[in-house]
Design an enzyme around this catalytic site. Structure first.
Site, PDB file in Angstrom:
ATOM      1  N   THR A   1     -69.702  32.263 115.665  1.00 34.19           N
ATOM      2  CA  THR A   1     -70.754  32.019 115.016  1.00 34.19           C
ATOM      3  C   THR A   1     -70.438  31.780 113.284  1.00 34.19           C
ATOM      4  OG1 THR A   1     -70.583  34.775 114.675  1.00 34.19           O
ATOM      5  CG2 THR A   1     -72.057  33.812 116.330  1.00 34.19           C
TER       6      THR A   1
ATOM      7  N   ARG B   1     -57.947  42.225 114.591  1.00 35.33           N
ATOM      8  CA  ARG B   1     -57.548  41.382 113.360  1.00 35.33           C
ATOM      9  C   ARG B   1     -56.485  40.352 113.844  1.00 35.33           C
ATOM     10  NH1 ARG B   1     -54.299  46.374 111.491  1.00 35.33           N
ATOM     11  NH2 ARG B   1     -54.106  46.619 113.824  1.00 35.33           N
TER      12      ARG B   1
ATOM     13  N   GLY C   1     -55.131  41.346  94.367  1.00 36.77           N
ATOM     14  CA  GLY C   1     -54.670  39.949  94.517  1.00 36.77           C
ATOM     15  C   GLY C   1     -55.510  38.884  94.510  1.00 36.77           C
TER      16      GLY C   1
ATOM     17  N   CYS D   1     -63.853  35.610 109.151  1.00 38.51           N
ATOM     18  CA  CYS D   1     -64.668  36.985 109.330  1.00 38.51           C
ATOM     19  C   CYS D   1     -65.168  37.445 108.160  1.00 38.51           C
ATOM     20  CB  CYS D   1     -64.034  37.991 110.247  1.00 38.51           C
ATOM     21  SG  CYS D   1     -63.454  37.503 111.950  1.00 38.51           S
TER      22      CYS D   1
ATOM     23  N   LYS E   1     -67.542  34.791 106.091  1.00 41.25           N
ATOM     24  CA  LYS E   1     -68.640  34.456 106.417  1.00 41.25           C
ATOM     25  C   LYS E   1     -69.679  35.696 106.745  1.00 41.25           C
ATOM     26  CE  LYS E   1     -67.972  33.832 111.343  1.00 41.25           C
ATOM     27  NZ  LYS E   1     -68.749  35.072 111.854  1.00 41.25           N
TER      28      LYS E   1
HETATM   29  C1  UDX Z   1     -61.082  41.511 109.653  1.00 40.25           C
HETATM   30  C2  UDX Z   1     -61.186  42.924 110.092  1.00 40.25           C
HETATM   31  O1  UDX Z   1     -60.203  43.472 109.634  1.00 40.25           O
HETATM   32  C3  UDX Z   1     -61.362  42.882 111.561  1.00 40.25           C
HETATM   33  O2  UDX Z   1     -61.522  44.201 111.650  1.00 40.25           O
HETATM   34  C4  UDX Z   1     -62.519  42.021 111.911  1.00 40.25           C
HETATM   35  O3  UDX Z   1     -62.647  42.212 113.466  1.00 40.25           O
HETATM   36  C5  UDX Z   1     -62.107  40.683 111.500  1.00 40.25           C
HETATM   37  O4  UDX Z   1     -62.044  40.506 110.445  1.00 40.25           O
HETATM   38  P1  UDX Z   1     -58.973  39.619 109.639  1.00 40.25           P
HETATM   39  O5  UDX Z   1     -59.904  38.541 109.320  1.00 40.25           O
HETATM   40  O6  UDX Z   1     -58.063  39.189 110.743  1.00 40.25           O
HETATM   41  O7  UDX Z   1     -59.762  40.825 110.183  1.00 40.25           O
HETATM   42  O8  UDX Z   1     -58.143  39.816 108.259  1.00 40.25           O
HETATM   43  P2  UDX Z   1     -57.811  41.393 107.486  1.00 40.25           P
HETATM   44  O9  UDX Z   1     -56.583  41.735 108.015  1.00 40.25           O
HETATM   45  O10 UDX Z   1     -58.982  42.268 107.592  1.00 40.25           O
HETATM   46  O11 UDX Z   1     -57.735  40.759 106.172  1.00 40.25           O
HETATM   47  C6  UDX Z   1     -58.651  40.083 105.501  1.00 40.25           C
HETATM   48  C7  UDX Z   1     -58.516  39.371 103.986  1.00 40.25           C
HETATM   49  O12 UDX Z   1     -58.257  40.631 103.266  1.00 40.25           O
HETATM   50  C8  UDX Z   1     -57.035  38.595 104.091  1.00 40.25           C
HETATM   51  O13 UDX Z   1     -57.186  37.493 103.271  1.00 40.25           O
HETATM   52  C9  UDX Z   1     -55.910  39.763 103.465  1.00 40.25           C
HETATM   53  O14 UDX Z   1     -55.093  38.863 102.764  1.00 40.25           O
HETATM   54  C10 UDX Z   1     -57.137  40.374 102.498  1.00 40.25           C
HETATM   55  N1  UDX Z   1     -56.616  41.645 101.891  1.00 40.25           N
HETATM   56  C11 UDX Z   1     -56.487  42.551 102.833  1.00 40.25           C
HETATM   57  C12 UDX Z   1     -56.625  41.850 100.602  1.00 40.25           C
HETATM   58  O15 UDX Z   1     -56.676  40.935  99.959  1.00 40.25           O
HETATM   59  N2  UDX Z   1     -56.349  42.970 100.221  1.00 40.25           N
HETATM   60  C13 UDX Z   1     -55.873  44.095 101.146  1.00 40.25           C
HETATM   61  O16 UDX Z   1     -55.687  45.159 100.605  1.00 40.25           O
HETATM   62  C14 UDX Z   1     -56.073  43.752 102.538  1.00 40.25           C
END
Ligand code: UDX
Length: 438
Positions: free
Chosen positions: A85, A151, A258, A265, A268
């Site tokens: 989506t 994730r 950072g 995910c 969007k």
């Molecule tokens: C996310 C959700 O965690 C998950 O539950 C959902 O199903 C899909 O979206 P994901 O996109 O795989 O999962 O990544 P995630 O590990 O959540 O990290 C998302 C972003 O946040 C990354 O770019 C990561 O670098 C950033 N991030 C994460 C930070 O900048 N700081 C943090 O402390 C944690």
């Protein structure tokens, strides 16, 4: 149980393999012949630790097959919809065309008692509309909504041993029993292991997913907002995160300041949530997400500004080594990647950008062929005027500043993930810039 999974992208491929591993008989359906061929060979079409092994082990049982022929879903009792989506171009809204198409393709093959299960992340209200479509079709199939929280990088673990399961069931009692019983059988193993189960209506199940992602995005932007304040006061955002994180009500996870969040995910989903809330006349309830998005995007420019300052605002012809392209480590996904965005912005300013990543170069090159990609770390940093860390892969986190210092032209580093010990890098003669760090 016999299960079909419509859509074998990130979500569907992992879900199909995990379901087969749990003992179900699974048919995965997709329209992309290359993807299907790879999955059938036991190869993951994208980088996901543990998935190739899972495809091979599940495939060898004969319980996991892939096809482009939708009619092969006949005989399955549960049909998962796991198509994408994406964000509509030029709008915040989610594009539901793949979900609508999947339902349309499924309809002629459904039998009474079948359960269609939505897994895709959708705007609240979508499930109700699909349920009405099913009812009108007279197939006798019922709809459930079962959001996915996996994730990237941990998708196999998150699918086999989820931290919670949500069943959004029909309001009509008979349908709720049929759908609930089928899903209990699908997830029998996780439920036997006492995985928390929350049974809801459709709207709640749909909202659980977007609100979880909205909360995570807000948490990251909160700490990044504190980083902005730290930058003008001389405070250290990492110590601040440690100190507030000890409060169990707050918690330290997702307080990593950072360059911000990216991926397929979080960005969007918060935008889709705002668009849907607007349609519902409740835009103001989630108006803060606009700030969450804005804070997040500002952090990318902050990294670029640090680089410019280290180059005395004369980036033209200077070599900038960008470490990382994926939106986070353990992934080759460059969708909305802050790392790739930083590399492209620096290139646009005239810098001679060299970028590397252990997994994401291929995907990055497809989107931005204009960048100079280097497979090797040495080839990326040698002769660099600034080194920029933007994706905290282990191979970049644990660098020895003395050793790297012998390769570069100038000892300038921008730590876009606050992964380095500033004292150690400064002691090795580097000009160090972190985000929200003195
Ligand atoms: C996310 C959700 O965690 C998950 O539950 C959902 O199903 C899909 O979206 P994901 O996109 O795989 O999962 O990544 P995630 O590990 O959540 O990290 C998302 C972003 O946040 C990354 O770019 C990561 O670098 C950033 N991030 C994460 C930070 O900048 N700081 C943090 O402390 C944690």
């Amino acid at each position: 149980m016999r299960i079909s999974v419509i859509g074998c992208g990130y979500l569907g491929a992992v879900h199909a393999a995990a379901m087969a591993e749990l003992g179900h008989d699974v048919i995965g359906v997709d329209v992309d012949p290359e993807k299907l061929a790879a999955l059938t060979r036991g190869e993951a079409p994208f980088f996901e630790p543990g998935l190739p092994e899972l495809l091979v082990s599940a495939g060898s049982t004969g319980r996991l097959r892939f096809t482009d022929d939708i009619s092969e879903v006949r005989g399955a009792q549960v049909h998962f919809i796991a198509v994408g989506t994406p964000q509509v171009k030029g709008s915040n809204a989610a594009d539901l065309r793949f979900v609508d198409a999947a339902v349309g393709q499924l309809l002629p093959h459904l039998s009474p008692g079948d359960v269609v299960v939505g897994k895709s992340t959708v705007p609240v209200g979508t499930a109700g509309a699909i349920a009405a479509r099913l009812a009108e079709s007279g197939t006798g199939a019922v709809l459930a909504w079962n959001p996915e929280f996996l994730r990237e990088g941990f998708a196999v673990k998150d699918s086999l041993t989820p931290d919670r399961i949500v069943f959004g069931l029909p309001s009509e009692p008979e349908g709720a029993v049929v759908a609930g019983d089928a899903l209990r059988e699908v997830y029998a193993r996780a439920l036997a292991d006492d995985t928390p189960l929350v049974v809801t209506d459709y709207a709640t199940a749909e909202l659980v997913k977007v609100s979880a992602n909205a909360f995570l995005a807000t948490k990251i932007s909160f700490i990044n907002a504190m980083a902005e304040i730290a930058e003008v006061t001389g405070a250290d955002v990492t110590q601040l995160a440690d100190a507030i994180g000890f409060d169990a009500r707050i918690g330290r996870r997702f307080l990593g300041a950072g360059v911000g969040f990216g991926g397929g995910c979080l960005p969007k989903d918060i935008r889709g949530f705002m668009a849907r809330a607007d349609e519902l006349g409740r835009g103001e309830s989630v108006a803060f997400l606009k700030e969450v998005d804005a804070i997040n995007l500002r952090r990318r420019q902050r990294v670029v500004d640090h680089v410019l300052e280290l180059l005395d605002h004369a980036p033209f012809g200077k070599t900038v080594a960008v470490l990382g392209l994926a939106f986070k480590p353990h992934s080759d996904d460059v969708r909305d990647s802050p790392a790739l965005d930083v590399a492209v912005r620096l290139k646009g300013l005239g810098a001679d950008v060299r970028a590397t990543d252990p997994q994401a170069i291929g995907n990055a090159r497809r989107l931005h062929p204009q960048l100079d990609y280097r497979e090797s770390f040495e080839g990326t940093v040698s002769g660099a005027d600034v080194v920029v860390l933007v994706t905290e892969w282990d191979e970049y986190r644990y660098l020895d500043p003395d050793a790297v210092g012998t390769l570069v032209a100038s000892r300038n580093v921008v730590d876009g993930r606050n992964s380095y010990d500033p004292a150690r890098w400064r002691a090795a003669g580097w000009s160090y810039r972190g985000l929200g760090k003195p």
